[in-house]
Scaffold this active site. Structure first.
Site, PDB file in Angstrom:
ATOM      1  CB  SER A 124      -9.804 -11.001 111.755  1.00 40.43           C
ATOM      2  OG  SER A 124     -10.294  -9.689 111.653  1.00 40.43           O
TER       3      SER A 124
ATOM      4  CE  LYS B 182      -6.273 -11.270 107.374  1.00 44.39           C
ATOM      5  NZ  LYS B 182      -6.817 -11.058 108.740  1.00 44.39           N
TER       6      LYS B 182
ATOM      7  CB  SER C 247      -9.968  -8.940 108.228  1.00 47.30           C
ATOM      8  OG  SER C 247      -8.925  -9.424 109.073  1.00 47.30           O
TER       9      SER C 247
END
Length: 551
Positions: free
Chosen positions: A217, A113, A193
């Site tokens: 997330s 990420k 997210s």
């Protein structure tokens, strides 16, 4: 959106070949031998191919890179590709040829990420141009991946600032990366997210990805992208040089297509870190369990498993009939596999509906933790040193899409800057103690203790919030899909499909702190009995396969 060093303005035009919009191949031919598609391949199959000389890590990097470029102008899952990936892969191949293997993930491309710092040529931005061009050392997690022989292939797109900026933005949108969409329905909301990590893993743009979670997330993008997601106990994996929201709730974990692959990746990243004192809570003097050894088809036999029935009732409006039906079937399957099923309600859940202490805690942590992260940058070209300066940059830089996407999480009536006090303020303690009650005695930990259960079940659509309050672990596994004739519903901006035909959903196993091994055993036993992941194919998958790049 960036790939390697391609200028941002050109990315919309980057497509190597049109991606398939029909069910994918079941495999590929490599040197005359059948090999699984990268859509479905698992780690042990990749390792067998590498060890037999069927292909190399360089071949893998070439194939995965081409697959990213092939679909990225549609899905926007990856923000950049590591320009050093081929060289790293070549080094891994050389070590393998000399008989040196750094671990099960040696030479395997993994995406991370875009909030996990790497001390290389890639950016670490949390999706904001405020951090574009900033430099920092490797995060502890990046160091662990490199030590395990992993090829860090690139960075995945995310909801900007890990969904901690706007009250009116969309899952998977960032100024730096654009709008992620998921691969099971055109325009599908990827959740967030860790949006890009979910989409990338779901269609084989790498073996697996790392995501981060504060509250949902990892779990939520895994849920809608047909993945296994592990949200570890806060403190099992280091957060050092991961762009933060909350030291009390942030954690980093794997997002993969199988429980076993997720377990391999967790094994590589878990463990103590002197730079993150929360990892000192790992039991047994920091010794991490053997997560692979915990994967047992008979894990349910003799186990007591709870169901948080009152959460299903109180939050009935947040789920749909197909999800509830699949959940009831999953509970029956787990019972048939030898588990005793009992109700395990979250006794304070109704009262928590009107509680605001989590917002106070997250705001307070974000004010302090973001400032700390920014102070650790080696180079800070935009001179953002705290949330106020990040907020000011966001307001003045056109690509940040303000005011259409607001900054209310920062400067709205309940925003962090409006709150004004951080986690060193005396007011913090009372708010944090309330969280511990609603997540602990009145939530998941109390439910486990009162009912003497090893795990509590919920549809993943409903599972993240309460474990987030106390930092306890959750593992999600594919449980099913919305029917092919399901009516499309849109998000609040009417730009993404929130639910629709063939959109996946998952089952969550929630447990006590540091119970990941036991949860993985349950997740594996359920996965192996059901194999729901294989029931529906994505609407878009890359056409290019590993066989196209060997030789």
């Amino acid at each position: 959106m960036r790939l390697a060093l391609i200028p941002v303005a050109l990315l919309g035009a980057v497509t190597a070949i049109t991606a398939l919009t029909i069910p994918p191949y079941t495999g590929t031919l490599i040197k005359g031998k059948q090999f699984p598609s990268l859509l479905d391949v698992d780690l042990e199959e990749l390792v067998a191919g590498l060890e037999s000389g069927l292909f190399t890590s360089v071949d893998l990097v070439k194939a995965y890179t081409a697959r990213i470029i092939e679909v990225n102008s549609t899905l926007h899952a990856v923000t950049e590709i590591n320009p050093d990936a081929l060289a790293i892969a070549a080094t891994a191949d050389g070590l393998r040829a000399n008989g040196t293997i750094l671990g099960p993930l040696h030479g395997i491309p993994i995406l991370i990420k875009n909030n996990i710092a790497t001390g290389d040529k890639m950016n670490n931005t949390a999706g904001s141009f405020a951090l574009y061009g900033a430099k920092q050392p490797d995060s502890t997690l990046a160091k662990k991946l490199r030590a395990a022989g992993v090829v860090i292939l690139g960075k995945t797109n995310l909801s900007q600032w890990a969904n901690y900026r706007s009250s009116n933005s969309t899952n998977g949108w960032s100024a730096y990366g654009g709008q992620v969409t998921a691969a099971y329905y055109p325009g599908q909301d990827p959740s967030g997210s860790s949006s890009g990590s979910g989409v990338a893993s779901s269609i084989g743009l790498a073996l697996a990805s790392l995501g981060s979670e504060t509250s949902g997330s990892i779990l939520s993008p895994s849920d809608v992208n047909n993945l296994v997601g592990i949200k570890p106990t806060v403190g099992l994996t280091s957060r050092h040089l991961v762009i933060p929201i909350s030291e009390h709730q942030d954690t980093v974990g794997p997002m993969a297509r199988t429980v076993k692959d997720a377990a391999y990746l967790l094994q590589a990243i878990a463990g103590p870190d002197p730079n993150d004192n929360y990892t000192s809570a790992i039991p047994n003097n920091g010794s991490v369990p053997d997560y692979l050894a915990a994967l047992n088809y008979e894990s349910f036999r003799g186990a007591r498993i709870g169901v948080a029935r009152n959460v299903l009732e109180i939050w009935a409006k947040y789920t749909d009939a197909p999800v509830v039906a699949a959940f009831d079937e999953a509970v029956a399957q787990i019972k048939a596999a030898g588990a005793t099923i009992v109700d395990a309600n979250f006794t304070a859940f109704a009262a928590w509906q009107n509680d605001n202490n989590e917002t106070l805690v997250l705001n307070a942590d974000f004010l302090a933790n973001l400032k700390t992260y920014l102070s650790e940058l080696d180079y800070n070209p935009n001179n953002v040193t705290d949330l106020a300066s990040v907020n000011a940059f966001t307001h003045r830089f056109p690509a940040e899409d303000y005011p259409d996407r607001d900054t209310a999480v920062w400067d709205g009536p309940q925003g962090a800057l409006t709150q004004g006090w951080d986690n060193t303020d005396p007011r913090f303690w009372a708010a944090y103690q309330a969280n511990l009650y609603f997540g602990g005695e009145g939530g998941i930990l109390g439910a486990l203790e009162r009912t003497n259960t090893s795990a509590v079940l919920l549809p993943t659509q409903l599972s993240p919030s309460i474990p987030a309050l106390v930092g306890s672990p959750v593992v999600t596994v594919p449980m099913g899909f919305y029917p092919a004739n399901w009516t499309v519903t849109m998000n609040r901006r009417r730009t993404l499909v929130s639910s629709g035909p063939n959109v996946p959903f998952g089952l969550s196993f929630m447990g006590a702190k540091f119970s990941e091994a036991e949860l993985l055993g349950f997740a594996y036993a359920y996965e192996q009995r059901t194999m729901h992941r294989n029931e529906v194919q994505p609407y878009v998958v890359p056409n290019l396969e590993l066989g196209d790049f060997v030789n």
